[in-house]
Design an enzyme around this catalytic site. Structure first.
Site, PDB file in Angstrom:
ATOM      1  N   ALA A  28       0.864  -1.120   0.017  1.00 55.11           N
ATOM      2  CA  ALA A  28       0.031  -0.016   0.066  1.00 55.11           C
ATOM      3  C   ALA A  28       0.975   1.179   0.013  1.00 55.11           C
ATOM      4  CB  ALA A  28      -0.926   0.026   1.303  1.00 55.11           C
ATOM      5  N   CYS A  29       0.302   2.442  -0.190  1.00 58.07           N
ATOM      6  CA  CYS A  29       1.092   3.707  -0.500  1.00 58.07           C
ATOM      7  C   CYS A  29       0.539   4.903  -0.490  1.00 58.07           C
ATOM      8  CB  CYS A  29       1.626   3.421  -2.202  1.00 58.07           C
ATOM      9  SG  CYS A  29       1.742   1.874  -2.782  1.00 58.07           S
ATOM     10  N   GLY A  30       1.354   5.908  -0.755  1.00 59.18           N
ATOM     11  CA  GLY A  30       0.802   7.371  -0.567  1.00 59.18           C
ATOM     12  C   GLY A  30       1.371   8.003  -1.724  1.00 59.18           C
TER      13      GLY A  30
END
Length: 255
Positions: A28-30
């Site tokens: 998961a990321c931003g």
């Protein structure tokens, strides 16, 4: 014997053992994006994007050594004026050459063989290697695990003997990049006449200090995409840092 995968070469992830199986890894990321409507490129776009990136710092996106990040990076337009100033050799007009970072083996002989192989593939794809540039980096800002997996980082420039630009140049560069990664086991964060990616197994705070190019006022763009990788259940590596060449995903693909 097949070439070692760059995802294995530039990573400190453990092999399948006991209850751990990398086949179950997810991530998961931003991300953030900055663009201007004024019609002119500027270093202020890079500065704003990197500032946004530092605000994506995640309390969990750091290794056990407290200095190894899950990965961070920035995608910009080709900074033509900057590249002309630092390449050390002549470049064709903007749009008539492709360029990008390359993650090479740290062994000098292996790296030389990889570069020779890359140049052979380029010739087969009707491209000409214009030159290589050693990208300035500061490994001392990295954590121990990231530094242990760090590749040799160079920049390669390619042109065409028939003075091609646009989508045809992009197609040739795409084929060259894919063949290079699969046949030689090296990794290209990007190879394009339009965009360039700087990324690595770094924290959001380490990206700019690690790559001094990003602090140069001549490095200009009208847009920038930055990304912080939160590998909540995946081991990080240099190639797995985002952005990729066209996208950066935000969320866990498995969900």
């Amino acid at each position: 014997m097949p070439a070692m995968s760059p995802f294995e070469r530039f990573s400190t992830a453990p092999a399948k053992t006991g209850l751990y199986d990398p086949a179950f890894d997810k991530d998961a990321c931003g991300l953030a994006m900055v663009a201007t409507l004024r019609g002119t490129a500027g270093h202020d776009i890079i500065d704003t994007a990197l500032h946004a990136l530092t605000n994506l710092e995640h309390r969990g996106a750091v290794g056990s050594d407290a200095g190894t990040g899950d990965g961070a990076g920035i995608l910009t337009q080709i900074p033509d004026a900057f590249l002309r100033a630092v390449a050390g050799f002549d470049l064709p007009a903007a749009g008539f050459y492709a360029a990008g970072l390359v993650f090479l083996p740290t062994d000098a002989e292996e790296a030389s063989r990889a570069k020779a192989g890359f140049e052979n593939i380029a010739t087969e794809e009707n491209l000409t290697v214009l030159g290589w540039r050693q990208v300035p980096v500061r490994p001392e800002v990295l954590g121990d695990l990231a530094r242990a997996a760090q590749p040799t980082i160079e920049q390669v420039f390619v042109g065409t003997p028939d003075n091609i630009e646009g989508i045809e140049l992009e197609r040739r560069a795409f084929r060259l990049r894919k063949r290079s990664e699969r046949q030689l086991g090296i990794y290209h964060p990007s190879l394009s006449s339009r965009t360039m990616v700087y990324k690595g197994m770094v924290t959001t705070l380490q990206l700019e200090p690690f790559y001094p190019d990003l602090s140069d006022e001549r490095f200009a763009s009208t847009l920038a995409l930055v990304h912080s990788r939160f590998s909540t259940n995946t081991f990080p590596s240099w190639p797995l840092a985002h952005p990729f060449r066209m996208i950066a995903h935000n969320g866990e693909i498995n969900t």
